[in-house]
Design an enzyme around this catalytic site. Sequence first.
Site, mmCIF file in Angstrom:
data_model
loop_
_atom_site.group_PDB
_atom_site.id
_atom_site.type_symbol
_atom_site.label_atom_id
_atom_site.label_comp_id
_atom_site.label_asym_id
_atom_site.label_seq_id
_atom_site.Cartn_x
_atom_site.Cartn_y
_atom_site.Cartn_z
ATOM 1 N N HIS A 1 19.538 -3.005 -66.659
ATOM 2 C CA HIS A 1 18.554 -1.824 -66.428
ATOM 3 C C HIS A 1 18.671 -1.404 -64.998
ATOM 4 O O HIS A 1 18.484 -0.268 -64.953
ATOM 5 C CB HIS A 1 17.320 -2.634 -66.687
ATOM 6 C CG HIS A 1 16.739 -2.752 -68.061
ATOM 7 N ND1 HIS A 1 15.429 -3.244 -68.429
ATOM 8 C CD2 HIS A 1 17.305 -2.615 -69.198
ATOM 9 C CE1 HIS A 1 15.514 -3.230 -69.709
ATOM 10 N NE2 HIS A 1 16.553 -2.884 -70.272
ATOM 11 N N GLU B 1 12.145 5.020 -73.456
ATOM 12 C CA GLU B 1 12.348 3.770 -72.919
ATOM 13 C C GLU B 1 13.912 3.804 -72.047
ATOM 14 O O GLU B 1 14.795 4.201 -73.074
ATOM 15 C CB GLU B 1 12.297 2.660 -73.839
ATOM 16 C CG GLU B 1 12.438 1.272 -72.969
ATOM 17 C CD GLU B 1 12.277 0.308 -73.875
ATOM 18 O OE1 GLU B 1 11.217 0.276 -74.820
ATOM 19 O OE2 GLU B 1 13.055 -0.926 -73.841
ATOM 20 N N LYS C 1 11.431 -6.157 -82.441
ATOM 21 C CA LYS C 1 11.280 -4.830 -81.411
ATOM 22 C C LYS C 1 12.679 -4.271 -81.119
ATOM 23 O O LYS C 1 12.527 -3.088 -81.193
ATOM 24 C CB LYS C 1 10.168 -5.464 -80.251
ATOM 25 C CG LYS C 1 9.451 -4.084 -79.590
ATOM 26 C CD LYS C 1 10.373 -3.595 -78.671
ATOM 27 C CE LYS C 1 9.611 -2.303 -77.949
ATOM 28 N NZ LYS C 1 10.549 -1.961 -76.668
ATOM 29 N N ASP D 1 8.839 9.559 -90.526
ATOM 30 C CA ASP D 1 7.391 8.738 -90.292
ATOM 31 C C ASP D 1 8.053 7.478 -90.252
ATOM 32 O O ASP D 1 8.057 6.491 -90.871
ATOM 33 C CB ASP D 1 6.848 8.783 -91.568
ATOM 34 C CG ASP D 1 5.366 8.321 -91.613
ATOM 35 O OD1 ASP D 1 5.372 7.502 -90.672
ATOM 36 O OD2 ASP D 1 4.644 8.252 -92.477
HETATM 37 C C1 MEV Z 1 12.949 -4.399 -75.048
HETATM 38 O O1 MEV Z 1 12.670 -3.114 -75.530
HETATM 39 C C2 MEV Z 1 13.863 -4.893 -76.364
HETATM 40 C C3 MEV Z 1 14.082 -6.501 -75.985
HETATM 41 O O2 MEV Z 1 13.094 -7.221 -75.490
HETATM 42 C C4 MEV Z 1 14.610 -6.908 -77.462
HETATM 43 C C5 MEV Z 1 14.861 -8.489 -77.339
HETATM 44 O O3 MEV Z 1 14.266 -9.187 -76.550
HETATM 45 O O4 MEV Z 1 15.506 -8.798 -78.179
HETATM 46 C C6 MEV Z 1 15.289 -6.679 -75.050
#
Ligand code: MEV
Length: 441
Positions: free
Chosen positions: A388, A93, A274, A290
């Site tokens: 980005h 990513e 995430k 792992d």
């Molecule tokens: C993207 O890989 C991760 C985010 O969505 C985390 C977040 O929203 O805190 C940017």
Amino acid sequence: MGDERVKTLPVRRTSRLSGFYQQSPERRRARLVEARWVAPEEAEGLAGLGGFDEACADSLVENVIGLHGLPLGLALNFVIDGVERLVPMAVEEPSIIAAASLAARLCAAGGGFSVTADPPITTAQVQLLDVRSVEASLAALVEKAPELLAEVDALIPTMRARGGGAREVEVRVLDATTLVVHLHIDTRDAMGANCVNAVAEALAPRLAEVARARAGLKILTNLADRRTVRVRAHVPLAALVTEAFSDGAVVRDGILEAQRFAELDPYRAVTHNKGVMNGVDAVLVACGNDWRAVEAGAHAWASRTGVYRPLTTWGVGVEGALEGELWMPLATSTAGGAARTHPGVLRALRLARVSGALDLAGLAAAAGLATNLAALRALSTEGIQKGHMALHARRVAAEAGAQGALIEIVAERLSRERVYRPERAREILAAEAARSREGCP
Ligand code: MEV
């Protein structure tokens, strides 16, 4: 014999390699040599698949038909427990490595990350079924616990020799006829899955005999809540100031609002986490660990109160600074599996100067706190798309042939025009070349 009065000064290495992102992979490897992170031959070995080949792949898994590559990058600016560190990350990513590096720079302004980790305990579960009296079986197992611990130790002499070994026998009641025995074992620098699974299988008949029950499943738990790591950082207000936000307190408060959102709403908490795992997993993959086990444990841990919650907390500290903490289970390994046989993984571990499993857990957790901070900061200020697209513009510029300072010039134009086509990048580049031929500044 050397002159004992001559003291060798420790080599000070910096994790701040300015302009690194603008350079070619080859030049970046040369920078690592110049900055004394690696020897020249080691740097060469980092190129490509880092020495990973089909024979190695075939020894790791089944039915191999080829190899699968991922970019290996370095997150910069990390200072962990006072020591500058490079953080290897393998991830597909875009923006994660840049985000980690940026947030690590903010945290470095407050002294960097500090880590505390539990001892490396991995836990095996043995399910006991058809229990006639839960109370009697439980009492029998508790009474025999010291003997059972000694029996576990006798099964793992090598682990004992390394300083590990059985630490505790715990019994939990699951229902009127079912118990589960937890064997907590210190597995040192191993994640310990093989070790504790073997112990569970070997000891199960004995546990069934003591409990007058039938043994069922024998397997480790990935809810490694005896093997957690905490990493903390604080960011002074001055470090939070950006071009668009001249008051660091405004940026801090935006991050606190984002935190509150995640605390109130599991839908948001999952995405928040995430963002944490973006950093944690990228380090684990680079270091051949792992990550599925860590993911499973992390999300169960996030739900331990009965509600899914963020893995990080952010608050206000001394002089209004932003203070953050990540606390999560993180079972890692620097002994065994890919960490022993995959040459690319070995190189990544050496480059990051990983001293053992707990050190690796701290490194991965620091990366997780960093990627979370970067995400919250971007989301609560300018949004993540701007960053980005700026990175995307740089990539397009570089692919069009721009080098050095020209990357920034072309990328800035592409971003301003909001056009990210390679043809446009080539046009801008050609115009810049013409300008410099004509001697324009
Ligand atoms: C993207 O890989 C991760 C985010 O969505 C985390 C977040 O929203 O805190 C940017």
